[in-house]
Every structure is written in C-alpha cells, then in structure tokens.
Design a protein around this motif. Structure first.
Motif, mmCIF file in Angstrom:
data_model
loop_
_atom_site.group_PDB
_atom_site.id
_atom_site.type_symbol
_atom_site.label_atom_id
_atom_site.label_comp_id
_atom_site.label_asym_id
_atom_site.label_seq_id
_atom_site.Cartn_x
_atom_site.Cartn_y
_atom_site.Cartn_z
ATOM 1 N N LYS A 124 -2.644 -13.610 -2.789
ATOM 2 C CA LYS A 124 -2.857 -12.688 -1.685
ATOM 3 C C LYS A 124 -3.980 -11.686 -1.942
ATOM 4 O O LYS A 124 -4.726 -11.362 -1.053
ATOM 5 C CB LYS A 124 -1.566 -11.937 -1.369
ATOM 6 N N ILE A 125 -4.083 -11.151 -3.140
ATOM 7 C CA ILE A 125 -5.174 -10.233 -3.457
ATOM 8 C C ILE A 125 -5.727 -10.664 -4.800
ATOM 9 O O ILE A 125 -4.987 -10.850 -5.744
ATOM 10 C CB ILE A 125 -4.695 -8.773 -3.584
ATOM 11 N N ASN A 156 -8.535 -9.859 0.278
ATOM 12 C CA ASN A 156 -7.179 -10.023 0.773
ATOM 13 C C ASN A 156 -7.142 -11.331 1.542
ATOM 14 O O ASN A 156 -8.035 -11.615 2.338
ATOM 15 C CB ASN A 156 -6.788 -8.884 1.711
ATOM 16 N N GLN A 157 -6.124 -12.114 1.281
ATOM 17 C CA GLN A 157 -5.896 -13.320 2.060
ATOM 18 C C GLN A 157 -4.529 -13.192 2.684
ATOM 19 O O GLN A 157 -3.540 -13.027 1.977
ATOM 20 C CB GLN A 157 -5.943 -14.550 1.170
ATOM 21 N N GLY A 158 -4.491 -13.209 3.991
ATOM 22 C CA GLY A 158 -3.191 -13.116 4.635
ATOM 23 C C GLY A 158 -3.270 -12.497 6.010
ATOM 24 O O GLY A 158 -4.258 -12.641 6.719
ATOM 25 N N ARG A 159 -2.249 -11.741 6.335
ATOM 26 C CA ARG A 159 -2.071 -11.229 7.698
ATOM 27 C C ARG A 159 -2.394 -9.738 7.846
ATOM 28 O O ARG A 159 -2.115 -9.161 8.873
ATOM 29 C CB ARG A 159 -0.650 -11.502 8.162
ATOM 30 N N HIS A 160 -2.925 -9.097 6.847
ATOM 31 C CA HIS A 160 -3.287 -7.676 6.876
ATOM 32 C C HIS A 160 -2.196 -6.821 7.518
ATOM 33 O O HIS A 160 -2.353 -6.298 8.619
ATOM 34 C CB HIS A 160 -4.651 -7.449 7.548
ATOM 35 N N THR A 199 -0.895 -3.816 7.109
ATOM 36 C CA THR A 199 -1.022 -2.397 7.422
ATOM 37 C C THR A 199 -1.664 -2.195 8.792
ATOM 38 O O THR A 199 -1.374 -1.220 9.479
ATOM 39 C CB THR A 199 -1.837 -1.675 6.331
ATOM 40 N N ASP A 251 -8.335 -1.013 -6.431
ATOM 41 C CA ASP A 251 -8.598 -2.447 -6.563
ATOM 42 C C ASP A 251 -10.031 -2.692 -7.041
ATOM 43 O O ASP A 251 -10.265 -3.539 -7.908
ATOM 44 C CB ASP A 251 -8.392 -3.171 -5.234
ATOM 45 N N GLU A 289 -0.127 -8.813 -1.431
ATOM 46 C CA GLU A 289 -0.428 -8.149 -0.166
ATOM 47 C C GLU A 289 0.707 -7.171 0.123
ATOM 48 O O GLU A 289 1.883 -7.492 -0.052
ATOM 49 C CB GLU A 289 -0.540 -9.193 0.941
ATOM 50 N N THR A 290 0.352 -5.964 0.548
ATOM 51 C CA THR A 290 1.307 -4.878 0.698
ATOM 52 C C THR A 290 1.099 -4.165 2.029
ATOM 53 O O THR A 290 -0.027 -4.046 2.496
ATOM 54 C CB THR A 290 1.097 -3.834 -0.441
ATOM 55 N N THR A 291 2.162 -3.660 2.611
ATOM 56 C CA THR A 291 2.059 -2.798 3.782
ATOM 57 C C THR A 291 2.003 -1.358 3.298
ATOM 58 O O THR A 291 2.882 -0.908 2.553
ATOM 59 C CB THR A 291 3.275 -2.981 4.714
#
Length: 160
Positions: free
Chosen positions: A52-53, A78-82, A84, A136, A120-122
């Motif tokens: 994810k990151i 970042n790979q994913g759905r973002h 935040t 990062d 990946e984090t919110t």
C-alpha cells in the motif's frame, strides 16, 4: 533485500514489484498539500495488488522530452483508495522526490516498488496526512541512503 521488506509487510507480493502506465490527472489533493503526484489508474482486480505504501524508484519516459527520458527519481507512493480523501477510482499515486519538471500527464512511467514503509491509513485531517507524508519522505531518503546500491542513482536522478 530486508527479507523483501518483511514480505511487503505481509501483503503477499515480494519486492521489487513493478507497475507501468500513463499518468492521469487526479484530484489535485497532493499538489494542494505540497506533494504533487503522478497518478496511474490501477485495476485492483489484477490480483497482485502490491504494497500500500512504499518508497520506490520511478523511471520517467516522457514522450518527446529528451531531457527527462530515462531519468530516475526516488519517490513515495500510495496504492489504493486514498481513505483520508475518498472518492474516485483506486490509483497508484507517486510523489517523485526532487522532481520539478512540471506535469507528467499522458506520459508513460514505470514505478519499481523497493521498500515497504507503512500500510495505507485513514488520517483524522489533511494536516495529519501532510505531516505523515513529510515523515514518509524522510523515511524513504533514510532507506535509500542505507541501501545505496539500490537507490543511490535514483537520489542523484540517474541510473547506471
């Protein structure tokens, strides 16, 4: 390579992992936060979804811009759905460290995932996200300095 970054933090793939595609325009959130990104649409159904990151190296191969063809940059992605700032299709969003060559829309780039940084984090706010992105960047640079045979050329913007 660090036990493949602990098997990409238990995310089924082993590193390095490579993805290529054309840069598309995103929501411009990264730019507003001071972290402009090269966005690649990513089909999450492809099976091998990658970490994810990661800190990674990216090669840019812009069409008709000979000064950038083959240039290498260390980046965080970042790979994913973002989560935040949800909305839109899943993407791979790469912030190229030390790149100031302008927009890459429509250009074909390759991202090579080399080291897992975090999942990946919110985040509770965009400010908290910006603070983490700064960490990062620093963590990616620290990793690159610790593994110069993998990343040193990227930090200098060249590859031997």
């Amino acid at each position: 390579m660090e036990q493949n970054s602990r098997q990409a933090a238990a995310g089924v793939i082993s590193l390095p992992f490579t993805v290529s595609g054309k840069v598309t325009q995103g929501k411009q959130l990264g730019t507003r936060l001071g972290f402009p990104t090269a966005n690649l649409l990513y089909d999450m159904s492809r099976g091998n979804t990658g970490p994810k990151i990661s800190s990674c190296i990216t090669a840019t191969s812009p069409l008709g811009t000979s000064s950038r063809v083959g240039a290498m940059y260390l980046c965080v992605l970042n790979q994913g759905r973002h989560p935040t700032a949800p909305g839109g299709a899943p993407t791979v969003e790469a912030h190229l460290l030390d790149y100031d060559g302008g927009p890459l829309y429509g250009e074909e780039i390759t991202l090579e995932y080399l080291h897992f940084l975090r999942p990946e984090t919110t985040f509770p706010s965009l400010e908290a996200l910006r603070d983490q992105l700064n960490r990062d960047k620093q963590n990616a640079r620290s990793w690159a300095k610790a593994f110069p045979t993998l990343a040193d050329d990227a930090i200098r913007g060249e590859r031997s």
